[in-house]
Design an enzyme around this catalytic site. Structure first.
Site, PDB file in Angstrom:
ATOM      1  N   GLY A  45       2.087   2.290  10.860  1.00  0.00           N
ATOM      2  CA  GLY A  45       3.041   3.383  10.706  1.00  0.00           C
ATOM      3  C   GLY A  45       3.711   3.796  12.004  1.00  0.00           C
ATOM      4  O   GLY A  45       4.348   4.848  12.069  1.00  0.00           O
ATOM      5  N   ASN A  48       0.861  -1.188   0.000  1.00  0.00           N
ATOM      6  CA  ASN A  48       0.000   0.000   0.000  1.00  0.00           C
ATOM      7  C   ASN A  48       0.897   1.238   0.000  1.00  0.00           C
ATOM      8  O   ASN A  48       1.463   1.589   1.038  1.00  0.00           O
ATOM      9  CB  ASN A  48      -0.890  -0.041   1.256  1.00  0.00           C
ATOM     10  CG  ASN A  48      -1.764   1.193   1.394  1.00  0.00           C
ATOM     11  OD1 ASN A  48      -1.828   2.027   0.491  1.00  0.00           O
ATOM     12  ND2 ASN A  48      -2.428   1.312   2.531  1.00  0.00           N
ATOM     13  N   TRP A  49       1.009   1.858  -1.182  1.00  0.00           N
ATOM     14  CA  TRP A  49       1.941   2.992  -1.325  1.00  0.00           C
ATOM     15  C   TRP A  49       1.362   4.281  -0.731  1.00  0.00           C
ATOM     16  O   TRP A  49       2.048   5.282  -0.650  1.00  0.00           O
ATOM     17  CB  TRP A  49       2.293   3.200  -2.805  1.00  0.00           C
ATOM     18  CG  TRP A  49       3.066   2.051  -3.411  1.00  0.00           C
ATOM     19  CD1 TRP A  49       3.531   0.939  -2.761  1.00  0.00           C
ATOM     20  CD2 TRP A  49       3.466   1.909  -4.782  1.00  0.00           C
ATOM     21  NE1 TRP A  49       4.207   0.125  -3.661  1.00  0.00           N
ATOM     22  CE2 TRP A  49       4.175   0.691  -4.899  1.00  0.00           C
ATOM     23  CE3 TRP A  49       3.294   2.694  -5.933  1.00  0.00           C
ATOM     24  CZ2 TRP A  49       4.712   0.251  -6.114  1.00  0.00           C
ATOM     25  CZ3 TRP A  49       3.818   2.248  -7.143  1.00  0.00           C
ATOM     26  CH2 TRP A  49       4.522   1.042  -7.229  1.00  0.00           C
ATOM     27  N   LYS A  50       0.088   4.253  -0.375  1.00  0.00           N
ATOM     28  CA  LYS A  50      -0.580   5.434   0.210  1.00  0.00           C
ATOM     29  C   LYS A  50      -0.339   6.660  -0.682  1.00  0.00           C
ATOM     30  O   LYS A  50      -0.270   6.518  -1.908  1.00  0.00           O
ATOM     31  CB  LYS A  50      -0.105   5.637   1.655  1.00  0.00           C
ATOM     32  CG  LYS A  50      -0.302   4.363   2.481  1.00  0.00           C
ATOM     33  CD  LYS A  50      -0.108   4.543   3.963  1.00  0.00           C
ATOM     34  CE  LYS A  50      -0.341   3.209   4.661  1.00  0.00           C
ATOM     35  NZ  LYS A  50      -0.188   3.299   6.107  1.00  0.00           N
ATOM     36  N   GLY A  91       2.710  -1.116   4.467  1.00  0.00           N
ATOM     37  CA  GLY A  91       2.731   0.311   4.147  1.00  0.00           C
ATOM     38  C   GLY A  91       4.153   0.784   3.958  1.00  0.00           C
ATOM     39  O   GLY A  91       4.752   0.640   2.884  1.00  0.00           O
ATOM     40  N   GLY A  92       4.744   1.330   5.013  1.00  0.00           N
ATOM     41  CA  GLY A  92       6.073   1.946   4.919  1.00  0.00           C
ATOM     42  C   GLY A  92       7.111   1.093   4.203  1.00  0.00           C
ATOM     43  O   GLY A  92       7.829   1.573   3.313  1.00  0.00           O
ATOM     44  N   GLU A 148      -5.645  -5.007  10.686  1.00  0.00           N
ATOM     45  CA  GLU A 148      -4.640  -3.967  10.889  1.00  0.00           C
ATOM     46  C   GLU A 148      -4.972  -3.188  12.153  1.00  0.00           C
ATOM     47  O   GLU A 148      -5.769  -2.238  12.112  1.00  0.00           O
ATOM     48  CB  GLU A 148      -4.621  -3.013   9.694  1.00  0.00           C
ATOM     49  CG  GLU A 148      -4.333  -3.693   8.381  1.00  0.00           C
ATOM     50  CD  GLU A 148      -3.701  -2.726   7.393  1.00  0.00           C
ATOM     51  OE1 GLU A 148      -2.550  -2.958   7.021  1.00  0.00           O
ATOM     52  OE2 GLU A 148      -4.343  -1.727   7.036  1.00  0.00           O
ATOM     53  N   HIS A 167      -9.542   0.900   4.854  1.00  0.00           N
ATOM     54  CA  HIS A 167      -8.243   1.128   5.511  1.00  0.00           C
ATOM     55  C   HIS A 167      -8.439   2.134   6.644  1.00  0.00           C
ATOM     56  O   HIS A 167      -9.207   3.085   6.518  1.00  0.00           O
ATOM     57  CB  HIS A 167      -7.220   1.656   4.502  1.00  0.00           C
ATOM     58  CG  HIS A 167      -5.853   1.703   5.088  1.00  0.00           C
ATOM     59  ND1 HIS A 167      -5.456   2.714   5.921  1.00  0.00           N
ATOM     60  CD2 HIS A 167      -4.812   0.834   5.017  1.00  0.00           C
ATOM     61  CE1 HIS A 167      -4.220   2.465   6.339  1.00  0.00           C
ATOM     62  NE2 HIS A 167      -3.808   1.341   5.792  1.00  0.00           N
ATOM     63  N   SER A 173       3.155  -2.133  10.627  1.00  0.00           N
ATOM     64  CA  SER A 173       4.593  -2.157  10.935  1.00  0.00           C
ATOM     65  C   SER A 173       5.239  -3.522  10.644  1.00  0.00           C
ATOM     66  O   SER A 173       6.112  -3.958  11.389  1.00  0.00           O
ATOM     67  CB  SER A 173       4.845  -1.723  12.381  1.00  0.00           C
ATOM     68  OG  SER A 173       4.425  -0.376  12.561  1.00  0.00           O
ATOM     69  N   GLU A 233      -6.938   4.597   7.611  1.00  0.00           N
ATOM     70  CA  GLU A 233      -6.758   6.020   7.291  1.00  0.00           C
ATOM     71  C   GLU A 233      -8.011   6.597   6.639  1.00  0.00           C
ATOM     72  O   GLU A 233      -8.157   7.824   6.533  1.00  0.00           O
ATOM     73  CB  GLU A 233      -5.489   6.194   6.434  1.00  0.00           C
ATOM     74  CG  GLU A 233      -4.249   6.032   7.321  1.00  0.00           C
ATOM     75  CD  GLU A 233      -3.030   5.428   6.649  1.00  0.00           C
ATOM     76  OE1 GLU A 233      -2.956   5.422   5.419  1.00  0.00           O
ATOM     77  OE2 GLU A 233      -2.156   4.934   7.398  1.00  0.00           O
TER      78      GLU A 233
HETATM   79  P1  PGA Z   1       2.640   0.257   7.875  1.00  0.00           P
HETATM   80  O1  PGA Z   1       1.194   0.432   7.193  1.00  0.00           O
HETATM   81  O2  PGA Z   1       3.223  -1.019   7.305  1.00  0.00           O
HETATM   82  O3  PGA Z   1       3.408   1.485   7.456  1.00  0.00           O
HETATM   83  O4  PGA Z   1       2.415   0.173   9.329  1.00  0.00           O
HETATM   84  C1  PGA Z   1       0.336  -0.668   7.010  1.00  0.00           C
HETATM   85  C2  PGA Z   1      -0.914  -0.201   6.318  1.00  0.00           C
HETATM   86  O5  PGA Z   1      -1.317   0.939   6.514  1.00  0.00           O
HETATM   87  O6  PGA Z   1      -1.530  -0.971   5.559  1.00  0.00           O
END
Ligand code: PGA
Length: 260
Positions: A177, A11-13, A238-239, A171, A99, A217, A101
């Site tokens: 994050g 997930n490149w956000k 994510g990251g 999640e 998600h 994470s 976010e």
């Molecule tokens: P993260 O994000 O790996 O940066 O914690 C995971 C996600 O939001 O799907």
């Protein structure tokens, strides 16, 4: 992991320039040989404006792409939204829904998320429904109740025949994050509850076929221990999905759990 093939989502956000996105995608395709892709699904979730170019780059590679979100409406006067059919047109085979976010960050309710799930599946997209509790909810002992409520409300009206289109991503919001991940045991325990609940909503055989990913994470150094849990079928990253070597190491960690 039963007979479920693991899946790793990137997930490149809202990150990367167009050139960086192309570079990241090319580096991933260089590292993802047929041997890895035969054992592990890989899906990328780039920002909407980059979907066409990433679709061109990944065509025929075995790597699939998906939207980070989808509209709950089929078409019409919905400024700023993207429909399921538009995602399909640019080569997506799936979409994230819920998600944190969006669920927590933008206040999307379970009923809106349910509408998104139904519209996306009806159009022919696979859906990765994200669920997860906040830190307050965890500390007050409500994690499982909250997650199962999100699951049940998100899947209202989804028929057993459409379960093949469904992936769940657990999640925990406090792990996204933050560098703080759930322990493998915590992840397994929630995944087991999710699968048991799917078994009650549908049937045990169908529930055993649904992939449940962990997200929050995940890094190369913790991935294998989490993915080795029997009800964890890969991860939503994510990251670490923004660094090609980290992401490739995470895919290799998933493959290692199949090989072991
Ligand atoms: P993260 O994000 O790996 O940066 O914690 C995971 C996600 O939001 O799907």
């Amino acid at each position: 992991m039963a007979n479920r093939q693991p899946l790793i989502g990137g997930n490149w956000k809202m990150n990367l320039t167009p050139a960086d996105a192309r570079g990241l995608c090319s580096a991933l395709l260089d590292g993802l040989d047929a041997g890895l892709l035969a054992k592990c699904g890989v899906s990328l979730f780039p920002p909407f404006p980059y979907l066409s170019q990433i679709s061109d780059l990944t065509a025929g590679s075995g790597v699939s792409i998906g939207g980070q979100d989808v509209s709950a409406h089929e078409n019409g006067a919905y400024t700023g939204q993207t429909s399921a059919s538009m995602l399909l047109e640019v080569g997506c085979t799936s979409t994230l829904v819920g998600h944190s976010e969006r669920r927590h960050g933008l206040g999307e309710s379970d009923s809106v998320l349910n509408a998104k799930v139904l519209v996306a599946m009806k159009a022919g997209l696979d859906v990765m429904l994200c669920v997860g509790e906040t830190l307050d909810e965890r500390e007050s002992g409500q994690s499982e109740a909250i997650v199962l409520q999100q699951l049940q409300e998100g899947l209202q009206g989804v028929s057993i025949n459409d379960l093949g289109r469904l992936t769940i991503a657990y999640e925990p919001v406090w792990a996204i994050g933050t560098g703080r991940n759930a322990t493998p045991g915590d992840a397994q325990s929630m995944h087991q509850s999710i699968r048991a609940d799917l078994g009650k909503q549908y049937d045990v055989g169908s529930a055993n076929g649904v992939r449940i990913l962990y997200g929050g994470s995940v890094k190369p150094d913790n991935a294998e221990a989490i993915f080795a849990q029997p009800d964890v079928d890969g991860g939503l990253i994510g990251g670490a999905s923004l660094q090609s070597e980290d992401f490739l190491d995470i895919v290799r960690a998933a493959v290692a759990t199949v090989d072991s």
